[in-house]
Scaffold this active site. Structure first.
Site, PDB file in Angstrom:
ATOM      1  N   HIS A   1     -10.390  -3.946  10.936  1.00 38.99           N
ATOM      2  CA  HIS A   1     -11.124  -3.744   9.681  1.00 38.99           C
ATOM      3  C   HIS A   1     -12.339  -2.819   9.843  1.00 38.99           C
ATOM      4  CE1 HIS A   1      -8.610  -6.763   8.026  1.00 38.99           C
ATOM      5  NE2 HIS A   1      -9.421  -7.217   7.096  1.00 38.99           N
TER       6      HIS A   1
ATOM      7  N   GLU B   1       0.812  -1.223   0.000  1.00 37.74           N
ATOM      8  CA  GLU B   1       0.000   0.000   0.000  1.00 37.74           C
ATOM      9  C   GLU B   1       0.843   1.270   0.000  1.00 37.74           C
ATOM     10  OE1 GLU B   1      -0.572  -2.480   2.294  1.00 37.74           O
ATOM     11  OE2 GLU B   1      -2.361  -3.385   1.408  1.00 37.74           O
TER      12      GLU B   1
END
Lengths: 326, 336
Positions: free
Chosen positions: A128, A58
């Site tokens: 998450h 990322e």
């Protein structure tokens, strides 16, 4: 009229912009098979040169998007989970966002960062389930949190066309929304322009993202006793302060419902600005996640930390009472 | 439209090095840094700088092998790269001095100098952070049908940054026309390379299938030759190269060291390091008369640069947040 889902609205916005501008390209993990469905059909229409599957890197691909933007492309990055923004934070906040000022205006970085299903999504637990839009507002990165399919379309189109970096949070709680819309009426929606979903005269509820829908339900329940105005800023940075001031001119009472953590969240900023500059006849209230919240796994624990309609009803009654006695 | 990079029409770099031109670049950087340190000591520079003295052969050799329309990203120790790529020394000096006439209008300073007009995508103060930016620019340039290459500089400290290794992976997968130039001066601030880097620097690139070469970074022509090979690879679509240039930093990590004097290398070591000088190495390759003429020209140029910088206006404090957003979005004031 056509039934448009929030997810399809995001997909349509990306496809329309790729069609309109060949510089637009899509970066992300598993975007070619469209694991999130946001990028469904894009490879077939636009090819693998414009829809790029990324390795699990990322930081690097966020920086690569910055460099590509400097060289004329307009990348949209999809992050499958909001926590990946923490890994990429350096490249967004410290690089992409700062280049325009640091270079004295020589360059800007038109990258869009899209996070479908941000916030709690039922059982995805601590890493998450964050909804970190307030972090980006704090550092001054343009940040949109659309609540409806038409707004999801319009704000994402605007983000892609914007010459600055823009983060678009699509709340998990809004992803299942559908609306009856005229597709021909879908249009870009400017950042910093809020929307009054429901006019009212007694109290202004500022609701962000999926919480707009909770606020509308509570407002409906209370109609007849309390006349609630529901104000959706749509982007938390820039924020529609003028729109909020106009609403408070009518109501004089403020409740904010915000799925950020309490300390330094956008909810606190809205209360502070209203207290400093706007008409209030009662002390304002905010409903947020707790300070430093980490969403626990078990359903009851997850729910226990999220802003609720019950809390909103309570707060609305509270500001009405305070306004009446004060 | 966002800003854009340098125009695409540029003459090819010379296939073999021009010894006098390389000497001139080394001399320009050396004298620029000496003058900049003087300005720091005189209090004309707000903060300080990371001097590049001793490492000039790398900037001169790499940029000497690039075309004008090729791109670079630089580091916190970036004055040499920026000058070698063609930025105006006067506007660079003005930037360091925080003046409105600086390359970045005084918004970037020493660590962020950028000149998109000559292909400098900015110096970067976060170690390793520019590697993906350079690779993204390289990818986009190739997609646009250009044969431009991008050089990204970083120090030995950066090879322990995850983002650099992630970038090696992607650059190799995509055969991006990017050249990773590691300036190994033996220290990450004060930490010796052998105390911070397991394995070898070239090995890290080779693990991703990127050809890597160790180069004597005190010799401008050796750096030029290695860069020319890497540029040829990149332009022909063969992908990235890593050059590990071994060098020595003559001066402090940052000018704060002049006052703080942390002890991490001995005077004998510094003396030994400084005994190898790229000015002497390259100067010996040109006629003494040419060398003297270049020295004099550089001094005149830098006298003018310092004069320009110090006579330039300081930016208006009321404009401190200008350029924050491309579309002119205004930020709210911090106090009412």
């Amino acid at each position: 009229m056509t039934i448009l889902s929030y997810l399809k609205a995001l997909n349509r916005a990306v496809a329309d912009e790729m069609e309109r501008d060949p510089a637009v390209c899509v970066f992300g993990e598993d975007v070619r098979v469209a694991v999130t469905n946001v990028t469904a059909g894009l490879v077939k229409r636009f090819g693998e040169e414009r829809v790029l599957d990324m390795p699990i890197s990322e930081q690097a691909f966020t920086g690569i998007a910055t460099g590509a933007a400097m060289a004329g492309r307009r990348p949209l990055i999809e992050y499958q989970i909001p926590a990946l923004l923490f890994i990429a934070f350096e490249q967004i906040v410290n690089q992409a966002h700062k280049f325009s000022l640091m270079t004295g205006g020589q360059i800007s970085v038109p990258v869009t960062y899209l996070i479908p299903s941000s916030g709690s999504r039922d059982g995805w637990a601590g890493q998450h389930s964050d909804h970190p839009y307030s972090l980006f507002a704090h550092v001054g990165v343009k940040t949109a949190v659309p609540a409806t399919p038409a707004d999801a379309y319009g704000l994402l189109v605007t983000a892609i066309r914007d010459d600055d970096p823009v983060v678009v949070f699509a709340p998990a709680g809004a992803m299942g929304r559908r609306a009856d819309v005229d597709l021909a009426q879908l249009a870009p929606i400017p950042l910093g322009v809020g929307r009054i979903h429901r006019p009212g005269t007694d109290v202004t509820v500022v609701a962000i993202g999926h919480l707009v829908h909770d606020a509308l339900e509570v407002a409906e329940e209370l109609s007849g006793t309390i006349d609630v105005e529901v104000f959706d800023p749509r982007s938390v940075y820039p924020f529609d302060w003028q729109g909020l001031a106009a609403s408070l001119e009518r109501t004089g009472r403020l409740v904010v419902i915000d799925d950020s953590n309490r300390s330094c969240g956008i909810g606190g900023e809205i209360l502070a600005t209203a207290a400093e500059q706007m008409r209030l006849v009662a002390p304002p209230k905010r409903i947020t996640r707790p300070d430093g919240a980490v969403l626990p796994f078990a359903e009851g624990l997850d729910r226990a930390l999220q802003p609720t309609r019950e809390q909103l009803r309570h707060a609305i009654h509270g500001v009405m009472k305070a306004g009446a006695t004060g | 439209m966002p800003g854009s990079v340098a125009p695409a029409s540029a003459s090819a770099a010379s296939p073999s090095p021009d010894p006098a031109a390389l000497y001139r670049t080394v001399r320009l950087i050396r004298r620029f840094e000496e003058r900049a340190v003087e300005l720091v000591r005189a209090g004309e520079v707000f903060g300080g700088i990371h001097p590049y003295t001793g490492q000039e052969a790398i900037a001169a050799g790499t940029c000497g092998a690039l075309r004008a329309d090729d791109l670079i990203t630089s580091t916190h120790r970036g004055h040499g790269h920026v000058l070698a790529k063609g930025a105006d020394p006067a506007r660079m000096m003005a930037e360091i001095a925080g003046r409105a006439t600086g390359l970045n209008r005084g918004r970037g300073g020493s660590m962020h100098a950028a000149d998109f007009g000559v292909g400098i995508l900015g110096a970067n103060a976060i170690v390793g952070a520019a590697a993906p930016i350079a690779t993204g620019a390289a990818w986009a340039a190739r997609c646009a049908g250009s044969d431009r290459v991008v050089v990204t500089y970083f120090g030995d400290g950066a090879v322990s940054q995850g983002v650099v290794l992630e970038t090696f992976n992607m650059a190799a997968l995509w055969r991006a026309p990017v050249i990773f130039v590691c300036e190994n001066n033996g220290f990450a601030t004060t930490t010796r390379t052998q105390d911070a880097v397991a394995g070898s620097i070239t090995g890290r690139a080779e693990a991703f299938g990127i050809p890597a070469e160790r180069v004597w970074g005190m010799d401008p022509e050796a750096v030029y030759a290695a860069t020319a090979r890497a540029v040829a690879r990149a332009r022909s679509g063969e992908g990235p190269t890593l050059l590990e240039c071994e060098t020595y930093r003559y001066d402090a990590h940052h000018t704060w060291e002049h006052a703080a004097r942390p002890r991490y290398r001995t005077p004998e070591e510094v003396e030994l390091g400084r005994s190898v000088d790229p000015l002497d190495i390259q100067g010996a390759r040109i006629d003494a008369g040419v060398r003297a003429r270049i020295d004099a020209e550089v001094d005149v140029l830098l006298d003018e640069a310092v004069r320009f910088a110090l006579e330039s206006p300081r930016p208006d404090p009321a404009t401190a947040l200008d350029f924050l957003y491309a579309d002119g979005t205004t930020a709210r004031a911090g106090a009412l």
